[in-house]
Scaffold this motif. Structure first.
Motif, PDB file in Angstrom:
ATOM      1  N   TYR A 240       0.876  -1.178   0.000  1.00 18.88           N
ATOM      2  CA  TYR A 240       0.000   0.000   0.000  1.00 18.88           C
ATOM      3  C   TYR A 240       0.904   1.214   0.000  1.00 18.88           C
ATOM      4  O   TYR A 240       1.808   1.325   0.841  1.00 18.88           O
ATOM      5  CB  TYR A 240      -0.895  -0.030   1.248  1.00 18.88           C
TER       6      TYR A 240
ATOM      7  N   TYR B 224       1.023  11.718   1.126  1.00 16.62           N
ATOM      8  CA  TYR B 224       0.413  12.664   2.039  1.00 16.62           C
ATOM      9  C   TYR B 224       0.914  14.070   1.733  1.00 16.62           C
ATOM     10  O   TYR B 224       2.078  14.267   1.356  1.00 16.62           O
ATOM     11  CB  TYR B 224       0.719  12.307   3.492  1.00 16.62           C
TER      12      TYR B 224
ATOM     13  N   LEU C  68      -4.076  12.686   3.616  1.00 16.66           N
ATOM     14  CA  LEU C  68      -3.966  11.778   2.477  1.00 16.66           C
ATOM     15  C   LEU C  68      -4.345  12.493   1.185  1.00 16.66           C
ATOM     16  O   LEU C  68      -5.396  13.113   1.080  1.00 16.66           O
ATOM     17  CB  LEU C  68      -4.872  10.570   2.680  1.00 16.66           C
TER      18      LEU C  68
ATOM     19  N   SER D  78      -2.371  -6.210   6.832  1.00 20.29           N
ATOM     20  CA  SER D  78      -3.107  -6.384   8.084  1.00 20.29           C
ATOM     21  C   SER D  78      -3.328  -5.072   8.811  1.00 20.29           C
ATOM     22  O   SER D  78      -4.283  -4.920   9.545  1.00 20.29           O
ATOM     23  CB  SER D  78      -2.364  -7.353   8.998  1.00 20.29           C
ATOM     24  N   ASN D  79      -2.452  -4.117   8.627  1.00 23.91           N
ATOM     25  CA  ASN D  79      -2.628  -2.806   9.246  1.00 23.91           C
ATOM     26  C   ASN D  79      -1.934  -1.766   8.391  1.00 23.91           C
ATOM     27  O   ASN D  79      -0.750  -1.526   8.507  1.00 23.91           O
ATOM     28  CB  ASN D  79      -2.056  -2.782  10.661  1.00 23.91           C
ATOM     29  N   THR D  80      -2.710  -1.161   7.503  1.00 22.12           N
ATOM     30  CA  THR D  80      -2.117  -0.229   6.558  1.00 22.12           C
ATOM     31  C   THR D  80      -1.771   1.100   7.187  1.00 22.12           C
ATOM     32  O   THR D  80      -1.251   1.983   6.529  1.00 22.12           O
ATOM     33  CB  THR D  80      -3.061  -0.003   5.375  1.00 22.12           C
ATOM     34  N   GLY D  81      -2.038   1.287   8.495  1.00 17.71           N
ATOM     35  CA  GLY D  81      -1.668   2.530   9.152  1.00 17.71           C
ATOM     36  C   GLY D  81      -0.246   2.539   9.661  1.00 17.71           C
ATOM     37  O   GLY D  81       0.279   3.580  10.035  1.00 17.71           O
ATOM     38  N   LYS D  82       0.416   1.401   9.675  1.00  9.27           N
ATOM     39  CA  LYS D  82       1.810   1.348  10.132  1.00  9.27           C
ATOM     40  C   LYS D  82       2.703   1.729   8.965  1.00  9.27           C
ATOM     41  O   LYS D  82       3.299   0.887   8.305  1.00  9.27           O
ATOM     42  CB  LYS D  82       2.143  -0.055  10.614  1.00  9.27           C
ATOM     43  N   LEU D  83       2.762   3.020   8.706  1.00 12.73           N
ATOM     44  CA  LEU D  83       3.419   3.500   7.508  1.00 12.73           C
ATOM     45  C   LEU D  83       4.891   3.772   7.728  1.00 12.73           C
ATOM     46  O   LEU D  83       5.304   4.268   8.778  1.00 12.73           O
ATOM     47  CB  LEU D  83       2.734   4.777   7.020  1.00 12.73           C
TER      48      LEU D  83
ATOM     49  N   PHE E  27       7.495   6.254   6.181  1.00 10.64           N
ATOM     50  CA  PHE E  27       7.449   7.477   5.391  1.00 10.64           C
ATOM     51  C   PHE E  27       8.795   7.768   4.734  1.00 10.64           C
ATOM     52  O   PHE E  27       9.863   7.469   5.283  1.00 10.64           O
ATOM     53  CB  PHE E  27       7.077   8.671   6.268  1.00 10.64           C
TER      54      PHE E  27
END
Lengths: 112, 114
Positions: free
Chosen positions: B32, B36, B46, B97-102, B104
């Protein structure tokens, strides 16, 4: 609809002091995150939570602690502040499916 | 392997021009890739995102181009406007499983001159 609210916006700490950065969201998001932003370094994940009572470390957790007693709140605790913790801290939240993070406006912390 | 490398660090473009920001990654498990946009004093928001099953995604003047084999992706801003002046971050997520653990990139400061 406030979204993600962070307090305080600015804070100056002395070396060795402790403080808590507050974060609250009103979107009923399960996932919450703390990132720190340093110039030229992008954002780095400190801690995250997938729901009330569940937290886990991110990329740079040392010197920080978190708790998640409710869906809405995700405070970040700094113990024994050090100059290396001078940064802008962002709290964010998301649903479990979309992947879009909603960020607060940040808390600028200076440790002297 | 967890890094995302972004370039250039800063970019100046004339109004109406095309802004191009590039990112490269190593971890093939990333699935993913969001961009931003951040204005001074605000949190990132986003802008546009892509998954590796497509090579391009367009939303208005903003396009992501994705090259899976080269492990690179880029943001193109067409007809750049002064209001686009901001810092842009690419990012990648290490698993669905958790697309918020980005993870950057380092960020690109874009200035669009009128």
């Amino acid at each position: 609809n406030a979204g993600v609210t962070q307090t305080p916006k600015f804070r100056i700490l002395k070396i060795g002091q402790s403080m808590t950065l507050q974060c609250a969201q009103d979107m009923n998001h399960n996932y919450m995150y703390w990132y720190r932003q340093d110039p030229g370094m992008g954002l780095k994940l400190i801690y995250y939570s997938v729901g009330a009572g569940i937290t886990d470390k991110g990329e740079v957790p040392n010197g920080y602690n978190v708790s998640r007693s409710t869906t809405e709140d995700f405070p970040l605790r700094l113990e024994l502040a050090a100059p290396s913790q001078t940064s802008v801290y962002f709290c964010a939240s998301s649903t479990s499916n979309t992947g879009e993070l909603f960020f607060g406006e940040g808390s600028r912390l200076t440790v002297l | 392997q967890q890094q995302v490398k972004q370039s250039p660090q800063s970019l100046i473009v004339q109004k109406g021009g095309i802004s191009i920001i590039n990112c490269a990654y190593e971890n093939t498990a990333f699935d993913y890739f969001p961009w931003y946009q951040q204005f001074p004093g605000k949190g990132p928001a986003l802008l546009i995102a892509i998954r590796p099953d497509v090579s391009e995604k367009k939303e208005g003047r903003f396009t992501i181009s994705f090259n899976k084999s080269a492990k690179q992706f880029s943001l193109h801003i067409m007809d750049s406007q002064p209001g686009d002046s901001a810092t842009y971050f690419c990012a990648a997520s290490p698993g669905s499983s958790n697309t918020g653990k980005l993870i950057f990139g380092q960020g690109t400061t874009l200035q669009v001159k009128p």
